[in-house]
Design a protein around this motif. Structure first.
Motif, PDB file in Angstrom:
ATOM      1  N   TYR A 127       6.398  -1.227   0.987  1.00 26.84           N
ATOM      2  CA  TYR A 127       5.583  -1.571   2.157  1.00 26.84           C
ATOM      3  C   TYR A 127       5.424  -0.371   3.088  1.00 26.84           C
ATOM      4  N   ASP A 128       6.462   0.427   3.220  1.00 22.55           N
ATOM      5  CA  ASP A 128       6.436   1.552   4.156  1.00 22.55           C
ATOM      6  C   ASP A 128       5.601   2.737   3.651  1.00 22.55           C
ATOM      7  N   GLN A 129       5.177   2.698   2.410  1.00 24.80           N
ATOM      8  CA  GLN A 129       4.361   3.796   1.897  1.00 24.80           C
ATOM      9  C   GLN A 129       3.005   3.836   2.602  1.00 24.80           C
ATOM     10  N   ASP A 130       2.534   5.038   2.844  1.00 22.82           N
ATOM     11  CA  ASP A 130       1.223   5.247   3.441  1.00 22.82           C
ATOM     12  C   ASP A 130       0.148   4.969   2.390  1.00 22.82           C
ATOM     13  N   LEU A 131      -0.764   4.061   2.674  1.00 19.34           N
ATOM     14  CA  LEU A 131      -1.838   3.751   1.730  1.00 19.34           C
ATOM     15  C   LEU A 131      -2.922   4.826   1.712  1.00 19.34           C
ATOM     16  N   GLU A 132      -2.840   5.775   2.612  1.00 20.95           N
ATOM     17  CA  GLU A 132      -3.701   6.964   2.610  1.00 20.95           C
ATOM     18  C   GLU A 132      -5.186   6.610   2.647  1.00 20.95           C
ATOM     19  N   GLY A 133      -5.529   5.591   3.432  1.00 24.08           N
ATOM     20  CA  GLY A 133      -6.922   5.224   3.590  1.00 24.08           C
ATOM     21  C   GLY A 133      -7.481   4.323   2.508  1.00 24.08           C
ATOM     22  N   ASN A 134      -6.658   3.944   1.536  1.00 11.94           N
ATOM     23  CA  ASN A 134      -7.105   3.048   0.468  1.00 11.94           C
ATOM     24  C   ASN A 134      -7.106   1.601   0.942  1.00 11.94           C
ATOM     25  N   TYR A 135      -7.895   0.772   0.274  1.00 13.59           N
ATOM     26  CA  TYR A 135      -7.955  -0.642   0.633  1.00 13.59           C
ATOM     27  C   TYR A 135      -6.653  -1.353   0.292  1.00 13.59           C
ATOM     28  N   VAL A 136      -6.140  -1.066  -0.915  1.00 17.87           N
ATOM     29  CA  VAL A 136      -4.943  -1.751  -1.401  1.00 17.87           C
ATOM     30  C   VAL A 136      -4.060  -0.783  -2.165  1.00 17.87           C
ATOM     31  N   GLY A 137      -2.804  -1.190  -2.341  1.00 13.96           N
ATOM     32  CA  GLY A 137      -1.888  -0.503  -3.233  1.00 13.96           C
ATOM     33  C   GLY A 137      -1.414  -1.498  -4.269  1.00 13.96           C
ATOM     34  N   TYR A 164      -7.163  -0.027 -13.496  1.00 11.97           N
ATOM     35  CA  TYR A 164      -7.081  -1.454 -13.202  1.00 11.97           C
ATOM     36  C   TYR A 164      -5.643  -1.832 -12.826  1.00 11.97           C
ATOM     37  N   ILE A 165      -5.478  -2.650 -11.777  1.00 10.35           N
ATOM     38  CA  ILE A 165      -4.144  -3.035 -11.299  1.00 10.35           C
ATOM     39  C   ILE A 165      -3.951  -4.547 -11.366  1.00 10.35           C
ATOM     40  N   TYR A 166      -2.675  -4.961 -11.348  1.00 11.12           N
ATOM     41  CA  TYR A 166      -2.334  -6.373 -11.187  1.00 11.12           C
ATOM     42  C   TYR A 166      -2.708  -6.817  -9.775  1.00 11.12           C
ATOM     43  N   ALA A 167      -3.141  -8.069  -9.646  1.00 15.22           N
ATOM     44  CA  ALA A 167      -3.416  -8.616  -8.308  1.00 15.22           C
ATOM     45  C   ALA A 167      -2.300  -9.538  -7.831  1.00 15.22           C
ATOM     46  N   GLY A 168      -1.245  -9.688  -8.624  1.00 13.30           N
ATOM     47  CA  GLY A 168      -0.155 -10.582  -8.249  1.00 13.30           C
ATOM     48  C   GLY A 168       0.781 -10.006  -7.213  1.00 13.30           C
ATOM     49  N   PHE A 169       0.711  -8.686  -7.022  1.00 13.52           N
ATOM     50  CA  PHE A 169       1.483  -8.032  -5.968  1.00 13.52           C
ATOM     51  C   PHE A 169       0.651  -6.887  -5.416  1.00 13.52           C
ATOM     52  N   LEU A 170       0.381  -6.943  -4.121  1.00 16.65           N
ATOM     53  CA  LEU A 170      -0.475  -5.954  -3.478  1.00 16.65           C
ATOM     54  C   LEU A 170       0.069  -5.615  -2.096  1.00 16.65           C
ATOM     55  N   VAL A 171      -0.117  -4.379  -1.693  1.00 18.34           N
ATOM     56  CA  VAL A 171      -0.010  -4.019  -0.281  1.00 18.34           C
ATOM     57  C   VAL A 171      -1.447  -3.806   0.177  1.00 18.34           C
ATOM     58  N   MET A 172      -1.842  -4.490   1.238  1.00 10.04           N
ATOM     59  CA  MET A 172      -3.252  -4.525   1.632  1.00 10.04           C
ATOM     60  C   MET A 172      -3.433  -3.975   3.042  1.00 10.04           C
ATOM     61  N   ASP A 173      -4.385  -3.061   3.183  1.00  9.35           N
ATOM     62  CA  ASP A 173      -4.759  -2.554   4.501  1.00  9.35           C
ATOM     63  C   ASP A 173      -5.880  -3.452   5.015  1.00  9.35           C
ATOM     64  N   LEU A 174      -5.515  -4.503   5.728  1.00  7.84           N
ATOM     65  CA  LEU A 174      -6.495  -5.483   6.188  1.00  7.84           C
ATOM     66  C   LEU A 174      -7.469  -4.885   7.199  1.00  7.84           C
ATOM     67  N   ALA A 175      -7.001  -3.918   7.976  1.00  8.02           N
ATOM     68  CA  ALA A 175      -7.867  -3.299   8.984  1.00  8.02           C
ATOM     69  C   ALA A 175      -9.048  -2.590   8.325  1.00  8.02           C
ATOM     70  N   ILE A 176      -8.772  -1.815   7.275  1.00  9.97           N
ATOM     71  CA  ILE A 176      -9.846  -1.115   6.573  1.00  9.97           C
ATOM     72  C   ILE A 176     -10.745  -2.106   5.845  1.00  9.97           C
ATOM     73  N   MET A 177     -10.145  -3.145   5.253  1.00 10.34           N
ATOM     74  CA  MET A 177     -10.944  -4.143   4.536  1.00 10.34           C
ATOM     75  C   MET A 177     -11.903  -4.859   5.492  1.00 10.34           C
ATOM     76  N   ARG A 178     -11.447  -5.118   6.721  1.00 10.17           N
ATOM     77  CA  ARG A 178     -12.336  -5.729   7.716  1.00 10.17           C
ATOM     78  C   ARG A 178     -13.441  -4.754   8.109  1.00 10.17           C
ATOM     79  N   ASP A 179     -13.042  -3.502   8.301  1.00  9.10           N
ATOM     80  CA  ASP A 179     -14.014  -2.494   8.721  1.00  9.10           C
ATOM     81  C   ASP A 179     -15.111  -2.305   7.666  1.00  9.10           C
TER      82      ASP A 179
END
Length: 325
Positions: A127-137, A164-179
């Motif tokens: 969780y503490d990893q920087d997503l570096e501007g990506n939508y999800v990790g 391609y990634i699994y969707a069963g576990f994600l870290v999501m940047d909701l702020a960027i996704m809203r933007d």
């Protein structure tokens, strides 16, 4: 400085409450002692009885909070969901993960997880990893990427293989996704009949904006024998990482039709789920003991069958090698 509280979002209905309790126990027991976890259940109408059961489960643990958020189904109306037949693993609740940035406007970053998982470690490190501007990790899905490469996964090109990634576990940047107003793009894709529905849609829209996590953050229960995915790992350059992951699993995901609570024990690690079940408020001694007996029968027969199948495979490989000479 990292945020002390970690919000973890789950989406499920009444049919998955027992699995959720077991999932909650595994994370609450393995969390870091210096972090507060906030479990948020986004749902479409879990019964009051089951809400009480889930609350009772969480009350056993310090530094773990639980809240419920009713999902606004109006968000899905424009998508014309391709809902499969009754009993399918693809339910409407699966699609709610695509709209969490709208459902949870006060959150800028969350973890999303399915509930058919066991957490063997806390989630602070990821969780503490920087997503570096990506939508999800997320974690590379080695099997789906193999299907893309082989041309057996519709709607994806070979150029997308390995991403391609699994969707069963994600870290999501909701702020960027809203933007980026991703909800509009998700809705456009929803009627197209993707093979893996919401997971495919997430990957199709987010490709190029994904941070990739270590394989240990999602290991499928059916793939804990590395030989089952060896070829796929090799071309994706993930063999060493996967070997490391098997020794340091954070999340074990019981993906697929057969779940550990079915007590069919198709995979030896199903028994781990039952050990956390024993510690949950859903524990039923008769059910647990019956599962233990089935497990003993499975291992006594299964080990013999495994040895036979392994010998057959070795013989087949030897014959194949001789034919090439």
């Amino acid at each position: 400085m990292c945020e002390k509280k970690i919000p973890v979002v789950f989406t499920f209905d009444d049919n998955w409450v027992e699995a959720a309790c077991v999932c909650f126990v595994s994370l609450a027991k393995n969390k870091e002692p210096n972090r507060i976890y906030e479990f948020i259940v986004v749902h479409r109408g879990i019964s009051e009885e089951n809400i009480a059961l889930l609350n009772r489960q969480i009350k056993e643990f310090e530094d773990v909070e639980l809240s419920f958020r009713l999902f606004d189904e109006a968000m899905l109306l424009g998508g014309k969901i391709n809902q499969r037949d009754s009993g399918s693993k693809f339910t409407i609740d699966c699609f709610t993960r695509l709209f969490l940035h709208k459902s949870l406007p006060e959150y800028d970053k969350i973890i999303f997880s399915d509930v058919d998982v066991i957490f063997e470690q806390g989630l602070a490190a990821v969780y503490d990893q920087d997503l570096e501007g990506n939508y999800v990790g997320g974690v590379v899905d080695v099997i789906s990427n193999q299907m893309i490469l082989d041309g057996t996964k519709p709607n994806f090109t070979k150029q997308e293989a390995g991403k391609y990634i699994y969707a069963g576990f994600l870290v999501m940047d909701l702020a960027i996704m809203r933007d980026q107003q991703l909800e509009d793009r998700f809705i456009i894709e929803m009627p197209k009949g993707y093979q893996s529905q919401d997971q495919d849609i997430l990957n199709k829209i987010c490709v190029g904006h994904i941070k990739y996590f270590h394989q240990k953050n999602t290991i499928l229960s059916k793939n804990t024998d590395i030989s089952s995915v060896q070829a796929s790992l090799e071309w994706q350059g993930l063999v060493q990482e996967y070997q490391e992951a098997l020794q340091d699993i954070v999340i074990l995901h019981y993906a697929g039709r057969y779940k550990p609570w079915h007590a069919k024990f198709r995979y030896l690690n199903d028994i781990l789920w039952w050990e956390y079940y024993k510690q949950s408020v859903c524990f039923d001694a008769a059910k647990y003991n019956a599962a233990q007996q089935k497990y003993k029968l499975y291992t006594s027969c299964g080990n013999l069958l495994y040895c036979i199948l392994r010998r057959c495979r070795e013989t087949a490989l030897m014959i194949k090698a001789q034919l090439k000479l």
